[in-house]
Design an enzyme around this catalytic site. Structure first.
Site, PDB file in Angstrom:
ATOM      1  N   LYS A  86     -73.123  -0.408 -19.619  1.00 25.69           N
ATOM      2  CA  LYS A  86     -74.574  -0.411 -19.791  1.00 25.69           C
ATOM      3  C   LYS A  86     -75.259   0.044 -18.498  1.00 25.69           C
ATOM      4  O   LYS A  86     -76.131   0.872 -18.507  1.00 25.69           O
ATOM      5  CB  LYS A  86     -75.084  -1.795 -20.185  1.00 25.69           C
ATOM      6  CG  LYS A  86     -74.320  -2.464 -21.323  1.00 25.69           C
ATOM      7  CD  LYS A  86     -74.620  -1.843 -22.669  1.00 25.69           C
ATOM      8  CE  LYS A  86     -73.608  -2.210 -23.735  1.00 25.69           C
ATOM      9  NZ  LYS A  86     -73.551  -3.604 -24.130  1.00 25.69           N
ATOM     10  N   TRP A 101     -76.128 -11.007 -28.912  1.00 24.39           N
ATOM     11  CA  TRP A 101     -74.868 -11.139 -28.164  1.00 24.39           C
ATOM     12  C   TRP A 101     -74.514 -12.580 -27.853  1.00 24.39           C
ATOM     13  O   TRP A 101     -73.334 -12.956 -27.856  1.00 24.39           O
ATOM     14  CB  TRP A 101     -74.887 -10.282 -26.899  1.00 24.39           C
ATOM     15  CG  TRP A 101     -74.806  -8.815 -27.208  1.00 24.39           C
ATOM     16  CD1 TRP A 101     -75.743  -7.857 -26.927  1.00 24.39           C
ATOM     17  CD2 TRP A 101     -73.747  -8.126 -27.895  1.00 24.39           C
ATOM     18  NE1 TRP A 101     -75.321  -6.634 -27.396  1.00 24.39           N
ATOM     19  CE2 TRP A 101     -74.119  -6.771 -27.990  1.00 24.39           C
ATOM     20  CE3 TRP A 101     -72.522  -8.531 -28.444  1.00 24.39           C
ATOM     21  CZ2 TRP A 101     -73.299  -5.814 -28.605  1.00 24.39           C
ATOM     22  CZ3 TRP A 101     -71.710  -7.570 -29.065  1.00 24.39           C
ATOM     23  CH2 TRP A 101     -72.107  -6.236 -29.125  1.00 24.39           C
ATOM     24  N   ASP A 123     -73.643 -13.916 -19.473  1.00 25.40           N
ATOM     25  CA  ASP A 123     -73.349 -12.524 -19.779  1.00 25.40           C
ATOM     26  C   ASP A 123     -74.489 -11.679 -19.201  1.00 25.40           C
ATOM     27  O   ASP A 123     -75.649 -11.853 -19.576  1.00 25.40           O
ATOM     28  CB  ASP A 123     -73.271 -12.370 -21.312  1.00 25.40           C
ATOM     29  CG  ASP A 123     -73.026 -10.932 -21.771  1.00 25.40           C
ATOM     30  OD1 ASP A 123     -72.922 -10.031 -20.924  1.00 25.40           O
ATOM     31  OD2 ASP A 123     -72.937 -10.735 -23.004  1.00 25.40           O
TER      32      ASP A 123
HETATM   33  C1  PLP Z   1     -72.803  -4.428 -25.139  1.00 27.92           C
HETATM   34  C2  PLP Z   1     -72.832  -5.867 -24.890  1.00 27.92           C
HETATM   35  C3  PLP Z   1     -71.761  -6.706 -25.234  1.00 27.92           C
HETATM   36  C4  PLP Z   1     -70.522  -6.204 -25.950  1.00 27.92           C
HETATM   37  O1  PLP Z   1     -69.757  -5.447 -25.136  1.00 27.92           O
HETATM   38  P1  PLP Z   1     -68.386  -4.773 -25.649  1.00 27.92           P
HETATM   39  O2  PLP Z   1     -67.878  -4.166 -24.386  1.00 27.92           O
HETATM   40  O3  PLP Z   1     -68.743  -3.789 -26.703  1.00 27.92           O
HETATM   41  O4  PLP Z   1     -67.509  -5.848 -26.150  1.00 27.92           O
HETATM   42  C5  PLP Z   1     -71.850  -8.045 -24.923  1.00 27.92           C
HETATM   43  N1  PLP Z   1     -72.939  -8.545 -24.320  1.00 27.92           N
HETATM   44  C6  PLP Z   1     -74.001  -7.780 -23.996  1.00 27.92           C
HETATM   45  C7  PLP Z   1     -75.177  -8.406 -23.339  1.00 27.92           C
HETATM   46  C8  PLP Z   1     -73.976  -6.420 -24.269  1.00 27.92           C
HETATM   47  O5  PLP Z   1     -75.024  -5.655 -23.946  1.00 27.92           O
END
Ligand code: PLP
Length: 362
Positions: A198, A102, A174
């Site tokens: 998540k 990511w 993130d």
């Molecule tokens: C799932 C995830 C993303 C992507 O998220 P989307 O909502 O599908 O764009 C980005 N960063 C992390 C750490 C993730 O787990």
């Protein structure tokens, strides 16, 4: 239907109590005679829901007043664009500390579309063939507009337990997959972004927590719906927000508060991860390639020593009502996501299955 244990990485398990409350209120929200999804986002009832969710998140994470909390759409990937569009002035550059899938996507989004991004590869292979984060590689370059990191790499199963010292350069992170799973000091960050699907609730909602002094510098090409300054001026209601996901996030925040807050969840998550990794490390049938110092507490990535058994493993898991164990398509192998909603019992059931499967195939 017998009980299904859901180890999906996202969208993922939601606490049963939260699901049940949403179900009970679905058709008639608090005596209004209509459902929450049928209600104006500007109604007093919905405004109260939205404000309460924000207040609960501020309380759970101890978010100071000089940070804005924005409820958006567009997901993690939307924020990969929003970050440079809000924080990277024309001609400037940003440092990207890449620890997995990511953070690499975020780096690419910035460097291929919006401006100069400097790539810092921060995962190293140890002498024993396992992988660790090398924090010494997380060095900011002079004049960087911000430094970027992903605190939990959902795909790779790598988590950052230390933070780089970025001096005056704002650290933007993130936390899509480890938000509210452990305590953090919000003051250490310029901005924190996370998608809800998540660890918090249904997909659709994306949250940005941003220090207010970083607002007001967005690019003129930044779409208004990704412009943190605009969103903060409009209390995240510049356009119609994802009302249902925002509401369900509020229910999850309340659930967390009632069980003792983030500190309590951190303890539970530690215990769950320990149980699972200890079993895998001790068992010759399974391999965990991430070194103990960098292992994610919520996404346990592992492989079978004999990968020709993968399909059989997943079929047997499904037969035992254990789903979502297949690793991300870019990595293969297996992954068990054991976020906040997953009780210790779910990890015990998984370990028991791993043991039985190994015995039957050794
Ligand atoms: C799932 C995830 C993303 C992507 O998220 P989307 O909502 O599908 O764009 C980005 N960063 C992390 C750490 C993730 O787990």
């Amino acid at each position: 239907m017998s009980k299904v244990w859901n180890y999906n990485a996202g969208p993922s398990m939601i606490p049963p109590a939260v699901m049940q409350q949403a179900q009970q209120e679905f058709c008639d929200f608090q005596g209004t005679g209509i459902g929450i999804v049928e209600m104006s986002h500007r109604s007093p009832e919905y405004t109260a829901v939205a404000k309460e969710a924000e207040a609960l998140l501020r309380e759970l994470m101890d978010i100071p007043d000089d940070y804005a909390v924005l409820f958006e759409q567009g997901g993690g990937r939307g924020q990969f664009a929003a970050i440079p569009l809000n924080l990277l002035p024309e001609g400037a550059h940003a440092d990207y500390f890449v620890t997995g899938h990511w953070s690499r996507c975020a780096y690419k989004e910035c460097s291929e579309r919006f401006g100069k991004a400097i790539l810092h590869e921060c995962v190293v292979e140890n002498a024993d063939g396992r992988y660790s984060i090398d924090y010494s590689k997380m060095q900011v370059t002079p004049g960087a507009a911000y430094a970027y990191a992903c605190l939990n790499e959902t795909v790779n199963g790598i988590e950052m337990f230390k933070l780089p010292d970025t001096g005056d350069v704002p650290l933007v992170v993130d936390m899509s997959s480890n938000i509210l799973t452990r305590r953090i000091d919000v003051r250490r960050f310029g901005a924190i972004i996370f998608g809800a699907q998540k660890n918090v609730g249904p997909a659709g909602l994306t949250v940005t927590i941003v220090r207010r002094d970083l607002l007001g510098h967005s690019s003129k090409y930044c779409p208004s719906v990704l412009d943190w300054t605009v969103l903060s001026q409009y209390d995240s209601m510049y356009n119609t927000p994802c009302t249902f996901s925002w509401y369900m996030a509020g229910l999850a925040f309340k659930w967390i508060k009632n069980l003792g807050g983030v500190a309590e969840l951190e303890k539970r998550n530690q215990a769950k991860a320990e149980l699972l990794y200890n079993f895998i490390d001790a068992h010759p049938f399974y391999v965990a390639k991430i070194a103990p110092d960098s292992r994610s507490r919520v996404n346990c990535v592992f492989t079978l020593k004999d990968e020709s058994l993968n399909a059989e493993f997943l079929a047997a898991a499904k037969e035992n009502h254990l789903i979502g164990l297949k690793g991300h398509k870019v990595l293969g192998g297996m992954r068990a996501s054991i976020y906040n909603a997953m009780p210790l019992e779910g990890v015990e059931v998984l370990v028991d299955f791993l043991e039985r499967f190994a015995k039957a195939h050794s």
